[in-house]
Design a protein around this motif. Sequence first.
Motif, mmCIF file in Angstrom:
data_model
loop_
_atom_site.group_PDB
_atom_site.id
_atom_site.type_symbol
_atom_site.label_atom_id
_atom_site.label_comp_id
_atom_site.label_asym_id
_atom_site.label_seq_id
_atom_site.Cartn_x
_atom_site.Cartn_y
_atom_site.Cartn_z
ATOM 1 N N UNK A 2 0.956 -1.222 0.125
ATOM 2 C CA UNK A 2 -0.136 0.127 0.159
ATOM 3 C C UNK A 2 0.792 1.207 0.154
ATOM 4 N N UNK A 3 1.854 1.097 0.891
ATOM 5 C CA UNK A 3 2.745 2.547 0.848
ATOM 6 C C UNK A 3 3.391 2.504 -0.426
ATOM 7 N N UNK A 4 4.046 1.506 -0.874
ATOM 8 C CA UNK A 4 4.571 1.667 -2.403
ATOM 9 C C UNK A 4 3.800 2.234 -3.393
ATOM 10 N N UNK A 5 2.270 1.690 -3.429
ATOM 11 C CA UNK A 5 1.416 2.263 -4.359
ATOM 12 C C UNK A 5 1.022 3.588 -4.157
ATOM 13 N N UNK A 6 1.171 4.287 -2.849
ATOM 14 C CA UNK A 6 1.065 5.634 -2.560
ATOM 15 C C UNK A 6 2.221 6.444 -3.048
ATOM 16 N N UNK A 7 3.328 5.864 -2.921
ATOM 17 C CA UNK A 7 4.673 6.451 -3.310
ATOM 18 C C UNK A 7 4.699 6.521 -4.821
ATOM 19 N N UNK A 8 4.132 5.343 -5.556
ATOM 20 C CA UNK A 8 4.141 5.530 -6.925
ATOM 21 C C UNK A 8 3.156 6.608 -7.445
ATOM 22 N N UNK A 9 1.944 6.677 -6.811
ATOM 23 C CA UNK A 9 0.955 7.507 -7.120
ATOM 24 C C UNK A 9 1.585 9.105 -7.257
#
Lengths: 251, 436
Positions: B421-428
């Motif tokens: 989830x954190x990785x997806x937030x950073x990618x966004x």
Amino acid sequence: MTNGLVINDLRVSVEDKEILKGINLTIEPGKVHAIMGPNGSGKSTLAHVISGRPGYEVTGGSVTFDGHDVLEMEPEERAALGLFLAFQYPVEIPGVTNTTFLKTAVNALRKARGEKEMDPMAFLKMLREKAKLLQLPDDMLKRPLNVGFSGGEKKRNEMLQMAVLAPKLAILDETDSGLDIDAIRIVAEGVNAQRSPNRSFLVITHYQRLLDYIVPDVVHVLAYGRIVETGGADLARRLEQTGYADYTTAA
Amino acid sequence: MNLIQTPLLQDYAATAAALPGAGDPRVAGLREAGAADFRRQGLPHPKVEAWRYTRLKDLETLPFGRAAAAEAAPASLAGAGLAAVAARVVLVDGRFAADLSTLPAVPGLTVRSLKDCLEAGDAAVIAALDKGVSFEQAPLAALASAYLEDGAVLAVEAGAAVEQPVEVVAVSTSAAGPRIAFPRLVVLVGEKASLTLVESYTGPAHGAYAVDAVTDIALGEGATLRHYVFQGEGAEATHVSAGRCDVPADARYEGFILQLGGKTTRREMRLRMVGSGGDARINGAYAAKGDGICDTTTEVQHIAAETTTDQVFKGVLDNRARGIYQGKVHVHRDAQRIVGNQLHNGLLLSRNAEVDCKPELEIYADDVKCSHGATCGELSDEQVFYLCSRGIDPASARALLLHAFLAEAIDLISDEGVREAFSARADAWLAERETA
């Protein structure tokens, strides 16, 4: 339109110093050309300019591939056209695994060519098969790109990329440098397995040894920014005997 | 040094009398102490070393008032975007929102509102709020204590394991005039118990608001806390927080702070390693753009011998943004055979971006292993060209490299769901930057 690579009177400078002084070279599909020459003759500059590396000023001439003006294109467009450079010094990229990198590259190329993305499972299967041919262990596919790879592993990894990306023209920039004889053989086998009537190679090397394994159709000698001699595979063997002294004194 | 004038706390006397537990001298005492601390220190002043790089300009200049009970429903309760949680506690403008929370029965876990605990005079909760860690140089934490009102209390009983994340979503709502909310968390993890906790902070995408958060953590011996923070505030938000945790013998604290939002943000974490065999990680990643200021400040006190701490932070700064990392490691005289490492890597995407990195080591023991490292650089042209030569366009190549840079920190999160989830937030964040 001429198919393959056509270089016409190419002149290139770096920081106002002319490195390539009018190169003429045609590589037809399916052919393997080798460029040999002393250090500083401009071999790597030629490879870099064809692949679009920044930092070179083209002052004259042209480079086309399958009729397209290569010099007008961005590096990624050249890759989509089917050009591939095997780096002399492959770059380490921490945090990006080999697999992620190759999947991204394959799908970028497919997108640029108007094709669908590759099915992830089919991609992994293909990747493992190619890696096996190059004797690359599976764990190298999971490791960050080139990070902690030995010199030989990095060069084999370049060959893996070439096998996966399936270019129309592959330029090998001193791929044999720093490799022992076993590693050279593996690299050469990788190249030979890729030879086909619609794929050509430009093999840049300082030594004749690699050409014992990748037998070229044509050999050019580059000295002081010009192609000074062109011949068959026997020219490479002759150079091994005489060295480059003839060209360095003549120029 | 003159105090910075602020209307904050001017309504204190009238407000405090009506706050929960006002009749309880222990609770009133906490508020009084906070108010006194804040009056003495005022808003953070750049002449105070701990606040040299981060000035809370909006709090200085805008007429902030304490957020009243929410008038509007929060825009989103998505928090960090976790796929699965054991429970989700929602705090709206700092107040426990039972109707918006999802609180199934989880064996060993108790979730209560702080308000209820204050009204009931819960001794363990009051002790956790008053465990003697000073709010010196944390004036906003003192202010939050002066207005101590509500929040969430999470307790895991001894020996129980709550492995699936419990998420606390602290969301701010739009309100007329700039408002400041005080979300407060009390986390009690019993002996040999374990908990995975995610704190998520979000709010309206536009409009100035402030969040002044405090998290008090009490761990039992041999306890494990995985403590992950997602700060995804709106573009004009001021976010200040202070976390405190004592790590007793054989306890393990694994912290991660992801800061991607806000205009001016400062997250502080203070750890005291008070028992041998205690192990703590505080890692984090952040990204800021525009005129954003993103500050992460940690303070680690090695008090007991044979304790280990490790910190890895990575930040990406674009435009005129500034990233600040201050890491203080204080090794007390009897804290022999400790290990204390810290590392900060900054990546600047613009000539006008800035990183201020300040490691501070104070070592009074003689048999210790401490290290600190800091780097600051730009994306490598060599790397970008290498990727482009394989057919990847420059924007995607940069995004891949930035992802990889932050991933080296994010990958340290041991909980897989949170990591994703954190990785997806950073990618966004990175994708938004590329399209901006």
